[in-house]
Enzyme design. Structure first.
Site, PDB file in Angstrom:
ATOM      1  N   GLY A  53      45.622  48.839  54.809  1.00  0.00           N
ATOM      2  CA  GLY A  53      45.010  50.006  54.202  1.00  0.00           C
ATOM      3  C   GLY A  53      43.570  49.757  53.821  1.00  0.00           C
ATOM      4  N   SER A  54      42.737  50.799  53.914  1.00  0.00           N
ATOM      5  CA  SER A  54      41.372  50.691  53.419  1.00  0.00           C
ATOM      6  C   SER A  54      41.397  50.634  51.890  1.00  0.00           C
ATOM      7  CB  SER A  54      40.548  51.883  53.901  1.00  0.00           C
ATOM      8  OG  SER A  54      40.448  51.881  55.317  1.00  0.00           O
ATOM      9  N   GLY A  55      40.263  50.244  51.321  1.00  0.00           N
ATOM     10  CA  GLY A  55      40.173  50.094  49.872  1.00  0.00           C
ATOM     11  C   GLY A  55      40.161  48.658  49.416  1.00  0.00           C
ATOM     12  N   HIS A  56      40.324  47.719  50.375  1.00  0.00           N
ATOM     13  CA  HIS A  56      40.331  46.293  50.035  1.00  0.00           C
ATOM     14  C   HIS A  56      39.097  45.570  50.586  1.00  0.00           C
ATOM     15  CE1 HIS A  56      44.385  47.003  48.759  1.00  0.00           C
ATOM     16  NE2 HIS A  56      44.807  47.269  49.982  1.00  0.00           N
ATOM     17  N   LYS A 104      49.770  41.149  56.198  1.00  0.00           N
ATOM     18  CA  LYS A 104      50.133  41.001  54.795  1.00  0.00           C
ATOM     19  C   LYS A 104      51.535  41.558  54.583  1.00  0.00           C
ATOM     20  CE  LYS A 104      46.796  43.311  52.877  1.00  0.00           C
ATOM     21  NZ  LYS A 104      46.395  43.958  54.146  1.00  0.00           N
ATOM     22  N   ASP A 109      53.055  47.720  56.682  1.00  0.00           N
ATOM     23  CA  ASP A 109      52.302  46.838  57.572  1.00  0.00           C
ATOM     24  C   ASP A 109      53.236  46.056  58.479  1.00  0.00           C
ATOM     25  OD1 ASP A 109      50.641  47.489  55.230  1.00  0.00           O
ATOM     26  OD2 ASP A 109      49.168  46.143  56.132  1.00  0.00           O
ATOM     27  N   HIS A 218      47.365  46.930  45.125  1.00  0.00           N
ATOM     28  CA  HIS A 218      47.433  48.389  45.098  1.00  0.00           C
ATOM     29  C   HIS A 218      47.710  48.891  43.680  1.00  0.00           C
ATOM     30  CE1 HIS A 218      48.857  47.098  49.151  1.00  0.00           C
ATOM     31  NE2 HIS A 218      47.947  47.976  49.526  1.00  0.00           N
TER      32      HIS A 218
END
Length: 330
Positions: A53-56, A104, A109, A218
């Site tokens: 996911g984006s945001g990391h 991960k 995922d 998250h």
């Protein structure tokens, strides 16, 4: 919450367009959400593909380039990429030597990368996988069966990426990536919650004056909440949590990672406390990385990742790398 965005629906696409403009050494497919090193496929070399996911950020796209990943697949914010993305990435970078998926340990995922591996093998692409599950804080969580994958993902990208650049076969690259995971442990602490663009407000409730020990990237719950602690106290708790699980007998790689909203002034001070605890416990630090590498949007806090590193792993860590977020030896 104030955010430097246009609308929540296009935040990932907008970021990818900006990344493409900033890094011409990458091929960024905004529509299909795949980031590839421009010289791929590299003849005779195993290709590493990762994503999430984006945001990391800078994980994962910031680690695409010589010495690390051949491609990355960014999903929507905190959402797994889909198998079609991973298949496109694998096809774009496979030179015939095979592709290593670095995944991960989050349910979405794992399922999507496994499906992509099946699709890739149907197309004649040999695929192996390294599952990163280094978070020692909790055994099972909201998004996982087993431990979450966090800071050790960077260690796998770098060390396995260097092994691939040496021209090692797929099974050897997979083995050293797996060895990194087995010898790694991480622990995160949140001082504030993060806010996703879609929600526009904190994703979980963390009252003023409290912190979350063992938080996930998250915002998943950790071990416990406590009244705010000093940097010294947090370092004692976090490092002892990792050492209690990892029990290293040799030198370690150390990542002191910011969660996104913690300034370097605080991170370096926290690093000093982490080094104090390690010295008191008789642990020798071989290499150190301090900064924001595996983040959680605008979360304030930090994580500590240790990896017991043998001589081969240290040599591969020191090998040249040239990516947007990590660069040395070139």
């Amino acid at each position: 919450m104030k955010m430097l965005i246009n609308v929540a629906e296009t935040v990932v696409a907008d970021a990818l367009r900006g990344m493409a403009a900033a890094h011409p050494e990458l091929t960024v497919d905004v529509e299909n959400r795949v980031i590839v090193r421009r010289d791929a496929p590299v003849a005779g070399k195993v290709a590493l593909v990762s994503g999430g996911g984006s945001g990391h950020e800078p994980l994962h796209g910031g680690f695409v380039g010589p010495g690390m990943l051949a491609a990355a697949c960014p999903g929507e914010v905190f959402t797994s990429p889909v198998p079609d993305q991973m298949l496109r990435a694998a096809a774009a970078v496979d030179s015939g030597a095979g592709v290593l998926f670095v995944v991960k340990n989050y349910t979405g995922d794992v399922l999507n990368f496994d499906m992509a591996a099946e699709l890739a093998e149907e197309e004649g692409i040999q695929v192996a996988k390294v599952l990163v599950d280094d978070d020692v804080a909790v055994r099972d969580s909201t998004f996982t069966a087993g431990r979450r994958g966090t800071g050790a993902t960077l260690f796998v990208h770098k060390i396995a990426g260097a092994a691939a650049d040496e021209g090692r076969p797929l099974e050897q690259v997979r083995e050293i990536g797996h060895r990194v995971v087995e010898r790694s442990g991480s622990f995160g602490v949140a001082l504030s919650a993060c806010s996703t663009p879609a929600k526009g407000s904190p994703t979980f409730d963390l009252p003023p004056g409290e912190l979350e020990l063992g938080v996930g990237i998250h915002g998943e719950p950790g071990r416990e909440r406590r009244p705010m602690m000093t940097s010294r106290e947090i370092a004692d708790y976090a490092v002892d949590s990792v050492l209690g699980d990892l029990r290293p007998r040799g030198p370690v790689l150390l990542l002191v990672n910011g969660m996104g909203a913690t300034p370097l002034l605080e991170l370096y001070g926290f690093h000093a406390e982490v080094q104090r605890v390690l010295a008191e416990r008789g642990v020798v630090t071989a290499r150190v990385l301090v900064g924001n590498y595996v983040t959680s949007l605008d979360m304030a806090g930090a994580s500590v990742t240790l990896c017991e590193a043998d001589e081969e792993m240290l040599r591969l860590w020191d090998a040249p790398v040239r990516t947007p977020a990590l660069r040395w030896g070139v």
